[in-house]
Design a protein around this motif. Structure first.
Motif, PDB file in Angstrom:
ATOM      1  N   ASP A  78       0.952  -1.309  -0.068  1.00 52.86           N
ATOM      2  CA  ASP A  78      -0.035   0.000  -0.078  1.00 52.86           C
ATOM      3  C   ASP A  78       0.837   1.292  -0.003  1.00 52.86           C
ATOM      4  N   PHE A  79       1.450   1.493  -1.111  1.00 56.26           N
ATOM      5  CA  PHE A  79       2.694   2.522  -1.267  1.00 56.26           C
ATOM      6  C   PHE A  79       1.898   3.962  -0.916  1.00 56.26           C
ATOM      7  N   ARG A  80       0.597   4.227  -1.423  1.00 55.64           N
ATOM      8  CA  ARG A  80       0.068   5.402  -1.423  1.00 55.64           C
ATOM      9  C   ARG A  80      -0.439   5.795  -0.047  1.00 55.64           C
ATOM     10  N   GLY A  81      -0.622   4.628   0.754  1.00 59.54           N
ATOM     11  CA  GLY A  81      -0.976   4.929   2.149  1.00 59.54           C
ATOM     12  C   GLY A  81       0.376   5.060   3.080  1.00 59.54           C
ATOM     13  N   ALA A  82       1.508   4.288   2.606  1.00 60.90           N
ATOM     14  CA  ALA A  82       2.609   4.707   3.389  1.00 60.90           C
ATOM     15  C   ALA A  82       3.109   6.224   3.220  1.00 60.90           C
ATOM     16  N   GLN A  83       2.971   6.654   1.904  1.00 55.08           N
ATOM     17  CA  GLN A  83       3.213   7.870   1.673  1.00 55.08           C
ATOM     18  C   GLN A  83       2.670   8.971   2.363  1.00 55.08           C
ATOM     19  N   ALA A  84       1.267   8.645   2.607  1.00 57.99           N
ATOM     20  CA  ALA A  84       0.625   9.792   3.211  1.00 57.99           C
ATOM     21  C   ALA A  84       0.754   9.387   4.910  1.00 57.99           C
ATOM     22  N   ASP A  85       0.950   8.491   5.163  1.00 62.61           N
ATOM     23  CA  ASP A  85       1.391   8.263   6.823  1.00 62.61           C
ATOM     24  C   ASP A  85       2.575   9.113   6.991  1.00 62.61           C
ATOM     25  N   LEU A  86       3.793   9.015   5.914  1.00 60.56           N
ATOM     26  CA  LEU A  86       5.154   9.471   6.142  1.00 60.56           C
ATOM     27  C   LEU A  86       4.816  10.808   5.994  1.00 60.56           C
ATOM     28  N   ALA A  87       4.095  11.437   5.110  1.00 58.78           N
ATOM     29  CA  ALA A  87       3.869  12.965   4.944  1.00 58.78           C
ATOM     30  C   ALA A  87       3.356  13.703   6.158  1.00 58.78           C
ATOM     31  N   GLN A  88       2.278  12.966   6.556  1.00 64.58           N
ATOM     32  CA  GLN A  88       1.685  13.702   7.887  1.00 64.58           C
ATOM     33  C   GLN A  88       2.834  13.270   9.071  1.00 64.58           C
ATOM     34  N   GLY A  89       3.235  12.291   8.979  1.00 64.09           N
ATOM     35  CA  GLY A  89       4.238  12.339  10.425  1.00 64.09           C
ATOM     36  C   GLY A  89       5.381  13.114  10.284  1.00 64.09           C
ATOM     37  N   ILE A  90       6.036  13.382   9.160  1.00 60.84           N
ATOM     38  CA  ILE A  90       7.201  14.234   9.040  1.00 60.84           C
ATOM     39  C   ILE A  90       6.741  15.831   9.274  1.00 60.84           C
ATOM     40  N   SER A  91       5.463  16.059   8.560  1.00 59.56           N
ATOM     41  CA  SER A  91       5.011  17.321   8.907  1.00 59.56           C
ATOM     42  C   SER A  91       4.812  17.694  10.334  1.00 59.56           C
ATOM     43  N   LEU A  92       4.150  16.853  10.920  1.00 54.74           N
ATOM     44  CA  LEU A  92       3.778  17.216  12.382  1.00 54.74           C
ATOM     45  C   LEU A  92       4.908  17.099  13.407  1.00 54.74           C
ATOM     46  N   ALA A  93       5.949  16.069  12.985  1.00 50.16           N
ATOM     47  CA  ALA A  93       7.033  16.025  13.931  1.00 50.16           C
ATOM     48  C   ALA A  93       8.058  17.312  13.663  1.00 50.16           C
ATOM     49  N   SER A  94       7.922  17.674  12.467  1.00 47.73           N
ATOM     50  CA  SER A  94       8.519  19.038  12.129  1.00 47.73           C
ATOM     51  C   SER A  94       7.990  20.169  12.962  1.00 47.73           C
ATOM     52  N   ASP A  95       6.677  20.269  12.905  1.00 55.31           N
ATOM     53  CA  ASP A  95       6.019  21.464  13.372  1.00 55.31           C
ATOM     54  C   ASP A  95       6.264  21.502  14.835  1.00 55.31           C
ATOM     55  N   ILE A  96       6.342  20.291  15.641  1.00 52.17           N
ATOM     56  CA  ILE A  96       6.430  20.281  17.193  1.00 52.17           C
ATOM     57  C   ILE A  96       7.915  20.159  17.632  1.00 52.17           C
ATOM     58  N   GLY A  97       8.811  20.082  16.757  1.00 51.41           N
ATOM     59  CA  GLY A  97      10.377  19.910  17.220  1.00 51.41           C
ATOM     60  C   GLY A  97      10.883  18.559  17.350  1.00 51.41           C
ATOM     61  N   MET A  98      10.307  17.716  17.019  1.00 53.83           N
ATOM     62  CA  MET A  98      10.613  15.981  16.971  1.00 53.83           C
ATOM     63  C   MET A  98      11.674  15.827  16.120  1.00 53.83           C
ATOM     64  N   ASP A  99      13.108  16.356  16.128  1.00 58.83           N
ATOM     65  CA  ASP A  99      13.940  16.368  15.041  1.00 58.83           C
ATOM     66  C   ASP A  99      14.320  14.858  14.758  1.00 58.83           C
ATOM     67  N   MET A 100      14.539  13.865  16.095  1.00 59.67           N
ATOM     68  CA  MET A 100      14.800  12.780  15.815  1.00 59.67           C
ATOM     69  C   MET A 100      13.604  11.762  14.983  1.00 59.67           C
ATOM     70  N   GLN A 101      12.647  12.111  15.109  1.00 62.39           N
ATOM     71  CA  GLN A 101      11.524  11.385  14.429  1.00 62.39           C
ATOM     72  C   GLN A 101      11.286  11.890  13.254  1.00 62.39           C
ATOM     73  N   VAL A 102      11.747  13.015  12.707  1.00 63.82           N
ATOM     74  CA  VAL A 102      11.666  13.590  11.482  1.00 63.82           C
ATOM     75  C   VAL A 102      12.881  12.720  10.713  1.00 63.82           C
ATOM     76  N   THR A 103      13.915  12.373  11.334  1.00 59.37           N
ATOM     77  CA  THR A 103      14.902  11.464  10.655  1.00 59.37           C
ATOM     78  C   THR A 103      14.433  10.105  10.652  1.00 59.37           C
ATOM     79  N   VAL A 104      13.928   9.580  11.463  1.00 62.23           N
ATOM     80  CA  VAL A 104      13.167   8.190  11.429  1.00 62.23           C
ATOM     81  C   VAL A 104      12.450   8.160  10.372  1.00 62.23           C
ATOM     82  N   LEU A 105      11.301   9.037  10.028  1.00 59.34           N
ATOM     83  CA  LEU A 105      10.562   8.954   9.034  1.00 59.34           C
ATOM     84  C   LEU A 105      11.018   9.225   7.576  1.00 59.34           C
ATOM     85  N   LYS A 106      12.064  10.216   7.682  1.00 61.95           N
ATOM     86  CA  LYS A 106      12.805  10.314   6.330  1.00 61.95           C
ATOM     87  C   LYS A 106      13.434   9.082   5.705  1.00 61.95           C
TER      88      LYS A 106
END
Length: 377
Positions: free
Chosen positions: A245-273
């Motif tokens: 389910d590549f589209r679903g994975a892309q959507a989860d990653l985009a949301q996760g990276i955006s949210l983690a970036s907004d609240i300063g979760m730098d490590m989690q941004v790296t994990v998701l990238k």
């Protein structure tokens, strides 16, 4: 105005100047009650123009140690561990969490399990297998009350240690048992539910894992606890990727990276990238894969597991062209047998029929569908 505090103000001023230049630090202000510790810190805050100042209440570790209250010292050590994850390294987090757990493993076993869980997972992120083994060894000594909800969690973490050692036969049953405990509601804690999702993926029980994680993501959104969501979206995106389910994975990653970036979760941004780099390789987006992998590998010294995953993605790209060069890159980013071959043993029959000499039928200690060391890495 503060009188007679020139030395102390000077030291705090140096710390503040370094913070302005992007260098973190710490300093303990210690003294008897009423000598002016709070006034000194208020003075520092008054000159921290343009900077955010956070205030909190805490416990002085040394004083707690003098009282003999091991539980208080353990909690303070555990807080230091969690701070160390971002400020120092996951390995430092694992070592401190292990230290805190060992102080209370006999007197407060359930709390010790929480600390040892942190130690195992942080050590995993650091590729510090010796710390994983040490934390698992301590988990084996934990004596929980009869019927404790954490019992399947402890068994699964011990199973994870076996999995990391390559003893898959001893690993799969307790790891999948935790997934089932979450699905039946026996285990309901947030952290344990995230771990159950990972356990399902590591044992190739992808359907159950994504079910657990989708339910958890829905609960987190409903509660408004969005700070936890990037941690849930990490394994959920992996699960969707593994199921195609590549589209679903892309959507989860985009949301996760955006949210983690907004609240300063730098490590989690790296994990998701890192996961996004792997996904980009799978779907053939070479430019995106290489760009993301470059960002992730900048942090390779502190977070080698994520750097390895991103490198694996680049290696998969190379496999599309020069097989030998790509295979060397993939082998360099992981330990153990090729995950693709291990996965094909349980997931398809066509490859075995075409190349019978390349694979062997899983025996009783090699469960069908087990992703093996590749998934552990």
């Amino acid at each position: 105005m503060l009188m007679g505090r020139r030395l102390e103000r000077g030291r705090l001023g140096v710390l503040l100047a370094e913070a302005r230049e992007g260098r973190s630090g710490a300093l303990v202000v210690r003294g008897e009650a009423g000598v002016g510790k709070s006034a000194l810190l208020e003075d520092l805050a008054s000159v921290a123009d343009g900077m955010g100042v956070l205030r909190g209440a805490g416990i002085e570790t040394e004083a707690a140690a003098l009282t003999g209250r091991a539980a208080v010292v353990a909690e303070a050590t555990y807080v230091r561990a969690q701070v160390a994850y971002e400020s120092t390294s996951p390995a430092a987090d694992a070592a401190l969490a292990l230290e805190g757990a060992m102080l209370i493993i006999g007197s407060h076993p359930e709390r010790a399990v929480s600390m040892l869980t942190e130690a195992v997972w942080a050590a995993r992120d650091a590729c510090a297998h010796d710390l994983v083994k040490e934390a698992v060894a301590q988990l084996e000594t934990v004596r929980l009350p009869s019927g404790a909800a954490l019992t399947p969690v402890v068994a699964a973490l011990i199973g994870y240690g076996r999995h990391a050692d390559g003893d898959f036969g001893a690993a799969v049953v307790p790891m999948r048992a935790l997934v089932e405990a979450v699905r039946t509601g026996t285990v309901q804690d947030f952290v344990e539910r995230v771990i159950a999702g990972f356990m399902g993926l590591l044992t190739a029980d992808d359907v159950a894992a994504t079910d657990v994680l989708e339910s958890l993501a829905a609960d987190v959104r409903a509660d408004g606890s969005l700070g936890w969501l990037p941690y849930v979206l990490e394994p959920l995106a992996i699960g969707r990727l593994l199921r195609g389910d590549f589209r679903g994975a892309q959507a989860d990653l985009a949301q996760g990276i955006s949210l983690a970036s907004d609240i300063g979760m730098d490590m989690q941004v790296t994990v998701l990238k890192a996961i996004a780099a792997w996904l980009a390789a799978v779907i053939g987006d070479a430019a995106e894969c290489r760009a993301l992998a470059g960002e992730v590998r900048e942090h390779a010294a502190l977070h080698p597991t994520n750097a390895a995953l991103a490198s694996w993605g680049v290696g998969l790209l190379d496999l599309r062209g020069t097989f030998r060069a790509g295979a060397r890159r993939v082998r360099g980013s992981m330990r153990g047998p090729c995950p693709a071959r291990s996965a094909h043993q349980g997931r398809t029959g066509s490859r075995r029929s075409r190349h019978p000499h390349r694979t062997r039928r899983p025996g009783p200690t090699t469960p069908a569908g087990l992703g093996g060391v590749g998934r552990a890495q």
